[in-house]
Design an enzyme around this catalytic site. Structure first.
Site, PDB file in Angstrom:
ATOM      1  N   ASP A 287       7.621  -3.507   7.055  1.00  0.00           N
ATOM      2  CA  ASP A 287       7.195  -4.582   6.161  1.00  0.00           C
ATOM      3  C   ASP A 287       7.383  -5.926   6.870  1.00  0.00           C
ATOM      4  OD1 ASP A 287       6.838  -4.735   2.787  1.00  0.00           O
ATOM      5  OD2 ASP A 287       7.268  -6.601   3.867  1.00  0.00           O
ATOM      6  N   ILE A 288       6.399  -6.805   6.725  1.00  0.00           N
ATOM      7  CA  ILE A 288       6.432  -8.095   7.409  1.00  0.00           C
ATOM      8  C   ILE A 288       7.487  -9.029   6.804  1.00  0.00           C
ATOM      9  CG2 ILE A 288       4.734  -9.335   5.979  1.00  0.00           C
ATOM     10  CD1 ILE A 288       3.447 -10.299   8.610  1.00  0.00           C
TER      11      ILE A 288
ATOM     12  N   ASN B 172       5.128  -0.145  -6.513  1.00  0.00           N
ATOM     13  CA  ASN B 172       4.672  -1.125  -7.489  1.00  0.00           C
ATOM     14  C   ASN B 172       3.238  -0.766  -7.870  1.00  0.00           C
ATOM     15  OD1 ASN B 172       7.066  -2.658  -7.345  1.00  0.00           O
ATOM     16  ND2 ASN B 172       6.345  -3.639  -5.466  1.00  0.00           N
TER      17      ASN B 172
ATOM     18  N   GLY C  40       4.236  -6.221  -9.706  1.00  0.00           N
ATOM     19  CA  GLY C  40       4.627  -6.698  -8.385  1.00  0.00           C
ATOM     20  C   GLY C  40       3.757  -6.224  -7.237  1.00  0.00           C
ATOM     21  N   GLN C  41       2.693  -5.466  -7.554  1.00  0.00           N
ATOM     22  CA  GLN C  41       1.835  -5.013  -6.454  1.00  0.00           C
ATOM     23  C   GLN C  41       0.990  -6.175  -5.945  1.00  0.00           C
ATOM     24  OE1 GLN C  41      -0.666  -1.617  -7.353  1.00  0.00           O
ATOM     25  NE2 GLN C  41      -1.298  -1.371  -5.215  1.00  0.00           N
ATOM     26  N   SER C  42       0.987  -6.347  -4.645  1.00  0.00           N
ATOM     27  CA  SER C  42       0.207  -7.444  -4.042  1.00  0.00           C
ATOM     28  C   SER C  42      -0.819  -6.934  -3.040  1.00  0.00           C
ATOM     29  CB  SER C  42       1.146  -8.444  -3.358  1.00  0.00           C
ATOM     30  OG  SER C  42       1.905  -7.816  -2.350  1.00  0.00           O
TER      31      SER C  42
ATOM     32  N   HIS D 157       1.116   2.379  -1.606  1.00  0.00           N
ATOM     33  CA  HIS D 157       2.153   2.487  -0.579  1.00  0.00           C
ATOM     34  C   HIS D 157       3.501   2.684  -1.253  1.00  0.00           C
ATOM     35  CE1 HIS D 157       1.449  -1.708  -1.651  1.00  0.00           C
ATOM     36  NE2 HIS D 157       2.751  -1.922  -1.487  1.00  0.00           N
TER      37      HIS D 157
ATOM     38  N   HIS E 204       7.423   1.817  -0.797  1.00  0.00           N
ATOM     39  CA  HIS E 204       8.430   1.035  -0.080  1.00  0.00           C
ATOM     40  C   HIS E 204       9.655   1.924   0.148  1.00  0.00           C
ATOM     41  CE1 HIS E 204       6.822  -3.119  -0.981  1.00  0.00           C
ATOM     42  NE2 HIS E 204       6.221  -2.445  -1.946  1.00  0.00           N
TER      43      HIS E 204
HETATM   44  P1  AMP Z   1       3.480  -4.677  -2.894  1.00  0.00           P
HETATM   45  O1  AMP Z   1       3.819  -6.073  -3.333  1.00  0.00           O
HETATM   46  O2  AMP Z   1       4.233  -3.587  -3.570  1.00  0.00           O
HETATM   47  O3  AMP Z   1       1.972  -4.473  -2.963  1.00  0.00           O
HETATM   48  O4  AMP Z   1       3.905  -4.572  -1.373  1.00  0.00           O
HETATM   49  C1  AMP Z   1       3.144  -5.131  -0.349  1.00  0.00           C
HETATM   50  C2  AMP Z   1       4.044  -5.305   0.811  1.00  0.00           C
HETATM   51  O5  AMP Z   1       3.251  -5.537   1.961  1.00  0.00           O
HETATM   52  C3  AMP Z   1       4.990  -6.501   0.696  1.00  0.00           C
HETATM   53  O6  AMP Z   1       6.343  -6.063   0.761  1.00  0.00           O
HETATM   54  C4  AMP Z   1       4.602  -7.385   1.875  1.00  0.00           C
HETATM   55  O7  AMP Z   1       5.717  -8.015   2.470  1.00  0.00           O
HETATM   56  C5  AMP Z   1       3.939  -6.395   2.798  1.00  0.00           C
HETATM   57  N1  AMP Z   1       2.989  -6.986   3.724  1.00  0.00           N
HETATM   58  C6  AMP Z   1       2.045  -7.917   3.452  1.00  0.00           C
HETATM   59  N2  AMP Z   1       1.342  -8.203   4.551  1.00  0.00           N
HETATM   60  C7  AMP Z   1       1.843  -7.431   5.551  1.00  0.00           C
HETATM   61  C8  AMP Z   1       1.549  -7.275   6.934  1.00  0.00           C
HETATM   62  N3  AMP Z   1       0.574  -7.978   7.539  1.00  0.00           N
HETATM   63  N4  AMP Z   1       2.283  -6.395   7.650  1.00  0.00           N
HETATM   64  C9  AMP Z   1       3.283  -5.692   7.059  1.00  0.00           C
HETATM   65  N5  AMP Z   1       3.594  -5.791   5.766  1.00  0.00           N
HETATM   66  C10 AMP Z   1       2.903  -6.648   5.012  1.00  0.00           C
END
Ligand code: AMP
Length: 113
Positions: free
Chosen positions: A30-31, A86, A92-94, A99, A101
């Site tokens: 995760d970034i 999420n 909280g899904q973005s 995926h 975590h």
């Molecule tokens: P969610 O909010 O559950 O959808 O998780 C998305 C995750 O993706 C978050 O924890 C972000 O920090 C992670 N994320 C977003 N962009 C990147 C990226 N370029 N490389 C790795 N992780 C990322």
């Protein structure tokens, strides 16, 4: 549909640290890590979220969990870690490519926010 962010990472089109890959899924760091170990386990198939999965995906969903377990062992998390999915923006899904975590390497509180 354009490729998701995670698919672009898998294809090497944008940077990312891929730490595992097989015929069904891949895993990246995760970034923005929320724990010393924060890995995302992602199916190659672009399912937006768990609630979009179908009976066709049952084996794949099990594979993701099993892979999470194997990665946790590889990172020597001593059988203490948290798996989170999420589902939906309000939860909280973005990134809308399913995926899991995997968080570990520190004590984790409950309940989450
Ligand atoms: P969610 O909010 O559950 O959808 O998780 C998305 C995750 O993706 C978050 O924890 C972000 O920090 C992670 N994320 C977003 N962009 C990147 C990226 N370029 N490389 C790795 N992780 C990322």
């Amino acid at each position: 549909m354009p490729d998701s962010l995670f698919t672009k990472i898998r294809k090497g089109e944008i940077p990312g640290k891929i730490i595992f890959q097989d015929e069904l899924c891949f895993a990246i760091e995760d970034i923005n890590p929320q724990a010393p170990i924060h890995i995302l386990i992602i199916p190659i198939k672009e399912i937006e979220k768990v609630s979009d999965s179908t009976t066709d995906d049952v084996e794949l969903l099990g594979h993701l969990l099993h892979t999470s377990k194997q990665i946790a062992q590889d990172y020597q998390l001593d059988n203490n870690y948290r798996l989170i999915i999420n589902n939906g923006a309000k939860a909280g899904q973005s990134v809308f490519h399913l995926h899991i975590h995997l968080l570990g390497g520190r004590d984790l509180n409950w309940p989450p926010g």
